[in-house]
Design a protein around this motif. Structure first.
Motif, PDB file in Angstrom:
ATOM      1  N   LEU A 406       0.835  -1.197   0.000  1.00 44.37           N
ATOM      2  CA  LEU A 406       0.000   0.000   0.000  1.00 44.37           C
ATOM      3  C   LEU A 406       0.875   1.253   0.000  1.00 44.37           C
ATOM      4  N   THR A 407       0.316   2.357  -0.489  1.00 44.68           N
ATOM      5  CA  THR A 407       1.041   3.619  -0.419  1.00 44.68           C
ATOM      6  C   THR A 407       1.083   4.103   1.025  1.00 44.68           C
ATOM      7  N   GLU A 408       2.192   4.748   1.397  1.00 48.43           N
ATOM      8  CA  GLU A 408       2.345   5.225   2.767  1.00 48.43           C
ATOM      9  C   GLU A 408       1.359   6.330   3.097  1.00 48.43           C
ATOM     10  N   ARG A 409       1.138   7.230   2.162  1.00 51.29           N
ATOM     11  CA  ARG A 409       0.366   8.431   2.479  1.00 51.29           C
ATOM     12  C   ARG A 409      -1.131   8.184   2.471  1.00 51.29           C
ATOM     13  N   THR A 410      -1.641   7.472   1.483  1.00 48.88           N
ATOM     14  CA  THR A 410      -3.088   7.315   1.329  1.00 48.88           C
ATOM     15  C   THR A 410      -3.591   5.918   1.636  1.00 48.88           C
ATOM     16  N   GLY A 411      -2.700   4.924   1.663  1.00 50.00           N
ATOM     17  CA  GLY A 411      -3.138   3.552   1.886  1.00 50.00           C
ATOM     18  C   GLY A 411      -3.738   2.892   0.665  1.00 50.00           C
ATOM     19  N   ASP A 412      -3.593   3.512  -0.518  1.00 52.34           N
ATOM     20  CA  ASP A 412      -4.096   2.898  -1.746  1.00 52.34           C
ATOM     21  C   ASP A 412      -3.286   1.646  -2.083  1.00 52.34           C
ATOM     22  N   THR A 413      -3.943   0.668  -2.700  1.00 53.38           N
ATOM     23  CA  THR A 413      -3.270  -0.581  -3.042  1.00 53.38           C
ATOM     24  C   THR A 413      -2.329  -0.382  -4.222  1.00 53.38           C
ATOM     25  N   ILE A 414      -1.086  -0.818  -4.062  1.00 55.84           N
ATOM     26  CA  ILE A 414      -0.095  -0.773  -5.130  1.00 55.84           C
ATOM     27  C   ILE A 414      -0.022  -2.113  -5.848  1.00 55.84           C
ATOM     28  N   ALA A 415       0.067  -3.194  -5.061  1.00 54.64           N
ATOM     29  CA  ALA A 415       0.253  -4.519  -5.656  1.00 54.64           C
ATOM     30  C   ALA A 415      -0.152  -5.603  -4.682  1.00 54.64           C
ATOM     31  N   ALA A 416      -0.545  -6.744  -5.238  1.00 48.47           N
ATOM     32  CA  ALA A 416      -0.687  -7.964  -4.455  1.00 48.47           C
ATOM     33  C   ALA A 416       0.661  -8.655  -4.456  1.00 48.47           C
ATOM     34  N   ALA A 417       1.104  -9.092  -3.279  1.00 44.55           N
ATOM     35  CA  ALA A 417       2.418  -9.728  -3.140  1.00 44.55           C
ATOM     36  C   ALA A 417       2.243 -11.157  -2.669  1.00 44.55           C
ATOM     37  N   LEU A 418       2.844 -12.099  -3.378  1.00 40.39           N
ATOM     38  CA  LEU A 418       2.735 -13.515  -3.061  1.00 40.39           C
ATOM     39  C   LEU A 418       4.126 -14.041  -2.729  1.00 40.39           C
ATOM     40  N   VAL A 419       4.307 -14.483  -1.503  1.00 39.72           N
ATOM     41  CA  VAL A 419       5.623 -14.897  -1.020  1.00 39.72           C
ATOM     42  C   VAL A 419       6.078 -16.155  -1.766  1.00 39.72           C
ATOM     43  N   ARG A 420       7.245 -16.067  -2.384  1.00 39.01           N
ATOM     44  CA  ARG A 420       7.808 -17.220  -3.083  1.00 39.01           C
ATOM     45  C   ARG A 420       8.908 -17.893  -2.276  1.00 39.01           C
ATOM     46  N   ARG A 421       9.766 -17.105  -1.670  1.00 35.68           N
ATOM     47  CA  ARG A 421      10.841 -17.700  -0.859  1.00 35.68           C
ATOM     48  C   ARG A 421      11.370 -16.654   0.101  1.00 35.68           C
ATOM     49  N   LEU A 422      12.094 -17.130   1.102  1.00 36.59           N
ATOM     50  CA  LEU A 422      12.759 -16.241   2.036  1.00 36.59           C
ATOM     51  C   LEU A 422      14.120 -15.881   1.474  1.00 36.59           C
ATOM     52  N   THR A 423      14.646 -14.759   1.896  1.00 37.98           N
ATOM     53  CA  THR A 423      16.017 -14.453   1.512  1.00 37.98           C
ATOM     54  C   THR A 423      16.958 -15.287   2.375  1.00 37.98           C
ATOM     55  N   THR A 424      18.190 -15.414   1.961  1.00 37.41           N
ATOM     56  CA  THR A 424      19.153 -16.303   2.622  1.00 37.41           C
ATOM     57  C   THR A 424      19.287 -15.995   4.115  1.00 37.41           C
ATOM     58  N   GLU A 425      19.294 -14.712   4.468  1.00 36.87           N
ATOM     59  CA  GLU A 425      19.501 -14.357   5.869  1.00 36.87           C
ATOM     60  C   GLU A 425      18.331 -14.736   6.756  1.00 36.87           C
ATOM     61  N   ASN A 426      17.160 -15.031   6.150  1.00 35.42           N
ATOM     62  CA  ASN A 426      15.987 -15.404   6.936  1.00 35.42           C
ATOM     63  C   ASN A 426      15.854 -16.901   7.138  1.00 35.42           C
ATOM     64  N   GLN A 427      16.592 -17.692   6.364  1.00 38.08           N
ATOM     65  CA  GLN A 427      16.389 -19.137   6.415  1.00 38.08           C
ATOM     66  C   GLN A 427      16.571 -19.674   7.834  1.00 38.08           C
ATOM     67  N   GLY A 428      15.581 -20.429   8.265  1.00 39.51           N
ATOM     68  CA  GLY A 428      15.646 -21.035   9.597  1.00 39.51           C
ATOM     69  C   GLY A 428      15.255 -20.104  10.723  1.00 39.51           C
ATOM     70  N   ALA A 429      14.761 -18.899  10.388  1.00 36.83           N
ATOM     71  CA  ALA A 429      14.431 -17.931  11.438  1.00 36.83           C
ATOM     72  C   ALA A 429      13.039 -18.166  11.966  1.00 36.83           C
ATOM     73  N   ARG A 430      12.827 -19.309  12.588  1.00 31.85           N
ATOM     74  CA  ARG A 430      11.526 -19.615  13.177  1.00 31.85           C
ATOM     75  C   ARG A 430      11.556 -19.307  14.657  1.00 31.85           C
ATOM     76  N   SER A 431      10.381 -18.896  15.178  1.00 39.56           N
ATOM     77  CA  SER A 431      10.286 -18.628  16.610  1.00 39.56           C
ATOM     78  C   SER A 431       9.264 -19.549  17.235  1.00 39.56           C
TER      79      SER A 431
END
Length: 431
Positions: A406-431
């Motif tokens: 969403l846009t910061e100022r108005t909250g209008d929708t910019i895009a739908a985002a569909l998670v494909r993969r984590l970046t390398t630094e996130n791998q295994g970052a489960r809590s």
């Protein structure tokens, strides 16, 4: 096996339950007429509605125009186009069907994304004389992006080419080649004439070379995949307080919630157990995917809107950065450095487009390098977030794997985002 688990297994084994079908097609390919034919022949039209459509058809000097059963907005009827996303309901002998009618114009691609986001089947209409035009390809790419399990191709106006098998085969060959490029494993094609009804609800003797089912029979029999043993994902939408008790409400995205189950609250990682599960009718022994429930937990935890209650032994990934496919529906391009808001389930956090890497070439279905995404483009980007989010890849869970930019100022929708993969630094970052 509980009754809930038995029902889940039964649904996986056969064509039962509710089927959501997103219908899409380029302008003038006859989609509204096809949907109207399904409703009319399927006896899903009220008498007063049929009378109104008959009167409107006569005023145009035409026979019964079945497209008017679908194009309900005044502007649509005047222009002969579909611009909204409308829901129509149809019953077959084995299941109920919701027809989610998506618009054909390219400027309404955002509506198509919305309509297909929860579909079990994408029903794409193609004029046999024109084949796969740009918007048909775009709709197929959106269906692939959204991981719609089934793609049915209705090759329409077969009567206008004298029911020619070769004309049908050419369209199917092109469709299968394009589907392979965008990642759709299988296309089921049916030659139809929406206007005269060939192979829509009744088998046509004018296509003896076609041995498959009618379109309606196909919708009645297609099997909807159900994720067996999917882990619990319950996005918290609201916290209801009554005395000293907190009840966490939301709709179960996947899995089963039962009293006594050990769970985690993410992204914090706090561990607890479910004390009770209830819906509007009272306490439940278990609740599954799609159920709107309220749960209480053993411990008095501060759980806010947008957090996830998940299976303790199969948590989601807690990330500050992820790679996603974007379907751009806003009026501004997406480029590296854009500051955005990211809405994930009920949580809203600040985010940054760190990198744009490629876009889908709508003509070929192939990806090509790109450093920006324009309106209606489909492409890949890396998104960083200011606060940790608990996510799954979209192919694993269509709720926890999806977000909106969403846009910061108005909250209008910019895009739908569909998670494909984590970046390398996130791998295994489960809590």
């Amino acid at each position: 096996m509980t009754l809930l688990e038995a029902k889940t297994t039964q649904r996986a084994a056969g064509a039962t339950g509710l089927l959501r079908v997103a219908t899409a097609g380029s302008v003038d390919d006859g989609k509204s007429t096809l949907v109207g034919r399904l409703l009319y022949d399927g006896k899903a039209v009220l008498a007063d509605t049929l009378q109104a459509v008959s009167s409107a058809s006569r005023a145009r000097g035409a026979e019964l125009d079945l497209s008017l059963l679908v194009d309900g907005l005044r502007g649509e009827r005047e222009q002969g186009i579909t611009i909204d996303v409308a829901h129509r309901y149809l019953s077959t002998a084995s299941r109920d069907v919701v027809l989610v009618d998506c618009p054909g114009h390219v400027e309404y691609t955002r509506n198509t994304v919305t309509g297909m986001s929860s579909a079990d089947v994408a029903l794409l209409l193609v004029d046999v004389r024109n084949g796969l035009v740009e918007q048909t390809r775009r709709h197929a790419a959106v269906a692939a992006l959204l991981r719609v399990p089934h793609l049915i191709l209705a090759v329409n106006k077969i009567d206008l080419v004298d029911y020619d098998e070769e004309a049908f085969a050419r369209v199917v060959t092109d469709a299968e080649a394009y589907a392979k490029e965008v990642g759709i494993a299988q296309v089921t094609a049916v030659p139809v004439s929406a206007k005269s009804g060939d192979n829509v609800t009744t088998k046509s003797d004018r296509t003896p070379w076609y041995e498959g089912p009618t379109l309606l029979d196909l919708l009645a029999s297609v099997e909807v995949p159900v994720r067996a043993n999917a882990p619990l994902r319950l996005p918290v939408q609201w916290v209801a307080r009554g005395g000293d008790t907190r009840r966490y409400t939301g709709t179960i995205a996947s899995g089963i919630a039962r009293p006594g189950d050990e769970v985690l609250v993410q992204p914090s990682g706090r561990r607890t157990r479910i004390v009770s599960v209830e819906d509007a009718d009272g306490p439940l022994d278990a609740a599954g995917e799609g159920a709107a429930v309220a749960v209480t937990l053993t411990d008095e935890l501060h759980v806010g809107r947008g957090e996830l209650i998940v299976a303790a032994d199969e948590p989601a990934e807690v990330v500050r950065e992820f790679v996603a496919d974007l379907a751009v529906v806003g009026d501004r391009p997406v480029v590296a450095g854009d500051r955005v808001l990211v809405r994930h389930t009920g949580k809203l956090v600040r985010g940054l487009v760190r990198e744009v890497t490629d876009t889908v070439d709508i003509d070929t279905g192939r990806r090509r390098p790109a450093d920006r995404l324009q309106t209606n483009d489909i492409g890949r980007a890396t998104i960083a977030v200011a606060e940790p989010l608990a996510v799954d890849p979209y192919g694993v869970d269509r709720t926890t794997g999806a977000a909106l930019l969403l846009t910061e100022r108005t909250g209008d929708t910019i895009a739908a985002a569909l998670v494909r993969r984590l970046t390398t630094e996130n791998q295994g970052a489960r809590s």
